[in-house]
Design a protein around this motif. Sequence first.
Motif, PDB file in Angstrom:
ATOM      1  N   MET A   1     -52.405  39.856   3.950  1.00  0.00           N
ATOM      2  CA  MET A   1     -51.815  38.896   3.173  1.00  0.00           C
ATOM      3  C   MET A   1     -51.635  38.270   3.928  1.00  0.00           C
ATOM      4  N   ILE A   2     -52.026  36.246   3.737  1.00  0.00           N
ATOM      5  CA  ILE A   2     -50.785  35.427   3.778  1.00  0.00           C
ATOM      6  C   ILE A   2     -49.871  34.688   3.821  1.00  0.00           C
ATOM      7  N   LYS A   3     -48.672  34.383   4.645  1.00  0.00           N
ATOM      8  CA  LYS A   3     -48.134  33.913   3.826  1.00  0.00           C
ATOM      9  C   LYS A   3     -47.436  32.455   4.500  1.00  0.00           C
ATOM     10  N   ARG A   4     -47.479  31.713   2.775  1.00  0.00           N
ATOM     11  CA  ARG A   4     -47.619  30.614   2.797  1.00  0.00           C
ATOM     12  C   ARG A   4     -46.384  29.982   3.258  1.00  0.00           C
ATOM     13  N   VAL A   5     -45.892  28.585   3.446  1.00  0.00           N
ATOM     14  CA  VAL A   5     -44.610  28.166   4.406  1.00  0.00           C
ATOM     15  C   VAL A   5     -44.207  26.917   3.273  1.00  0.00           C
ATOM     16  N   GLU A   6     -43.479  26.671   1.543  1.00  0.00           N
ATOM     17  CA  GLU A   6     -43.230  25.447   1.822  1.00  0.00           C
ATOM     18  C   GLU A   6     -42.430  24.322   2.145  1.00  0.00           C
ATOM     19  N   ILE A   7     -43.203  23.286   2.793  1.00  0.00           N
ATOM     20  CA  ILE A   7     -42.005  22.530   3.805  1.00  0.00           C
ATOM     21  C   ILE A   7     -41.995  21.247   2.470  1.00  0.00           C
ATOM     22  N   LEU A   8     -40.405  20.487   3.170  1.00  0.00           N
ATOM     23  CA  LEU A   8     -40.101  19.220   2.174  1.00  0.00           C
ATOM     24  C   LEU A   8     -40.447  18.185   3.147  1.00  0.00           C
ATOM     25  N   VAL A   9     -41.454  16.991   3.061  1.00  0.00           N
ATOM     26  CA  VAL A   9     -40.753  16.471   4.236  1.00  0.00           C
ATOM     27  C   VAL A   9     -40.532  14.754   3.148  1.00  0.00           C
ATOM     28  N   TYR A  10     -39.650  14.145   4.663  1.00  0.00           N
ATOM     29  CA  TYR A  10     -39.389  12.916   3.794  1.00  0.00           C
ATOM     30  C   TYR A  10     -39.743  11.608   4.226  1.00  0.00           C
ATOM     31  N   ILE A  11     -40.712  10.781   3.697  1.00  0.00           N
ATOM     32  CA  ILE A  11     -41.039  10.001   4.742  1.00  0.00           C
ATOM     33  C   ILE A  11     -41.481   8.367   4.522  1.00  0.00           C
ATOM     34  N   ASN A  12     -41.659   7.953   5.342  1.00  0.00           N
ATOM     35  CA  ASN A  12     -41.782   6.274   4.857  1.00  0.00           C
ATOM     36  C   ASN A  12     -43.443   6.156   4.584  1.00  0.00           C
ATOM     37  N   TYR A  13     -43.209   6.105   3.381  1.00  0.00           N
ATOM     38  CA  TYR A  13     -44.712   6.434   2.739  1.00  0.00           C
ATOM     39  C   TYR A  13     -46.276   5.648   3.155  1.00  0.00           C
ATOM     40  N   LYS A  14     -46.868   6.315   3.935  1.00  0.00           N
ATOM     41  CA  LYS A  14     -48.348   5.380   4.282  1.00  0.00           C
ATOM     42  C   LYS A  14     -49.140   6.223   4.159  1.00  0.00           C
ATOM     43  N   ALA A  15     -50.667   5.542   3.676  1.00  0.00           N
ATOM     44  CA  ALA A  15     -51.222   7.023   2.972  1.00  0.00           C
ATOM     45  C   ALA A  15     -52.610   7.366   4.333  1.00  0.00           C
ATOM     46  N   ALA A  16     -52.549   7.267   4.850  1.00  0.00           N
ATOM     47  CA  ALA A  16     -52.665   7.708   7.050  1.00  0.00           C
ATOM     48  C   ALA A  16     -52.044   8.456   7.073  1.00  0.00           C
ATOM     49  N   LEU A  17     -50.534   8.583   7.102  1.00  0.00           N
ATOM     50  CA  LEU A  17     -49.576   9.729   7.334  1.00  0.00           C
ATOM     51  C   LEU A  17     -50.456  11.215   6.197  1.00  0.00           C
ATOM     52  N   ILE A  18     -50.243  10.479   5.064  1.00  0.00           N
ATOM     53  CA  ILE A  18     -50.476  11.593   4.422  1.00  0.00           C
ATOM     54  C   ILE A  18     -52.074  12.589   4.651  1.00  0.00           C
ATOM     55  N   GLN A  19     -53.184  10.949   5.048  1.00  0.00           N
ATOM     56  CA  GLN A  19     -54.344  11.763   5.126  1.00  0.00           C
ATOM     57  C   GLN A  19     -54.087  12.777   6.399  1.00  0.00           C
ATOM     58  N   GLN A  20     -53.213  12.364   7.804  1.00  0.00           N
ATOM     59  CA  GLN A  20     -53.330  13.228   8.983  1.00  0.00           C
ATOM     60  C   GLN A  20     -52.573  15.027   8.657  1.00  0.00           C
ATOM     61  N   MET A  21     -51.444  15.268   7.560  1.00  0.00           N
ATOM     62  CA  MET A  21     -51.322  15.907   7.343  1.00  0.00           C
ATOM     63  C   MET A  21     -52.444  17.043   6.897  1.00  0.00           C
ATOM     64  N   LYS A  22     -52.839  15.882   6.280  1.00  0.00           N
ATOM     65  CA  LYS A  22     -53.651  16.721   5.091  1.00  0.00           C
ATOM     66  C   LYS A  22     -55.440  17.630   6.440  1.00  0.00           C
ATOM     67  N   ASP A  23     -55.592  16.126   7.296  1.00  0.00           N
ATOM     68  CA  ASP A  23     -56.213  16.574   8.244  1.00  0.00           C
ATOM     69  C   ASP A  23     -55.851  17.898   8.705  1.00  0.00           C
ATOM     70  N   PHE A  24     -54.954  18.539   9.148  1.00  0.00           N
ATOM     71  CA  PHE A  24     -54.290  18.914  10.720  1.00  0.00           C
ATOM     72  C   PHE A  24     -53.921  19.718   9.951  1.00  0.00           C
ATOM     73  N   GLY A  25     -54.163  20.640   8.104  1.00  0.00           N
ATOM     74  CA  GLY A  25     -54.694  21.825   7.899  1.00  0.00           C
ATOM     75  C   GLY A  25     -53.528  22.397   6.604  1.00  0.00           C
ATOM     76  N   ALA A  26     -52.449  21.080   5.894  1.00  0.00           N
ATOM     77  CA  ALA A  26     -51.400  21.004   5.153  1.00  0.00           C
ATOM     78  C   ALA A  26     -51.833  20.774   3.871  1.00  0.00           C
ATOM     79  N   ASP A  27     -51.368  21.625   2.657  1.00  0.00           N
ATOM     80  CA  ASP A  27     -52.229  21.244   1.405  1.00  0.00           C
ATOM     81  C   ASP A  27     -50.824  20.305   0.782  1.00  0.00           C
ATOM     82  N   ILE A  28     -50.881  19.225   0.765  1.00  0.00           N
ATOM     83  CA  ILE A  28     -50.422  18.139  -0.135  1.00  0.00           C
ATOM     84  C   ILE A  28     -50.402  18.453  -1.321  1.00  0.00           C
ATOM     85  N   GLU A  29     -49.093  19.313  -2.216  1.00  0.00           N
ATOM     86  CA  GLU A  29     -49.288  19.358  -2.935  1.00  0.00           C
ATOM     87  C   GLU A  29     -48.036  17.811  -4.292  1.00  0.00           C
TER      88      GLU A  29
END
Length: 75
Positions: A1-29
């Motif tokens: 079983m894979i346990k998933r965690v939901e994280i709310l991240v408050y950001i100053n929006y930058k497309a590069a930051l979102i891409q870094q999170m995706k590259d790190f393995g997070a699924d941006i919903e």
Amino acid sequence: MIKRVEILVYINYKAALIQQMKDFGADIEYVNKKAGYCVCYIDGPRAKKFTDFLRRAKGVKKFEFSPTELVEIDI
């Protein structure tokens, strides 16, 4: 079983930051540019490294784990 965690991240929006999170393995919903937050899902074992990344990433105001309990999925 894979346990998933939901994280709310408050950001100053930058497309590069979102891409870094995706590259790190997070699924941006969901990303709300106007309100300045995004909802990320990540595997439980990766959560510690992901939160360490968020602590030092530029553009991240704060983050918090969602109090909702997610359903575990057999994979």
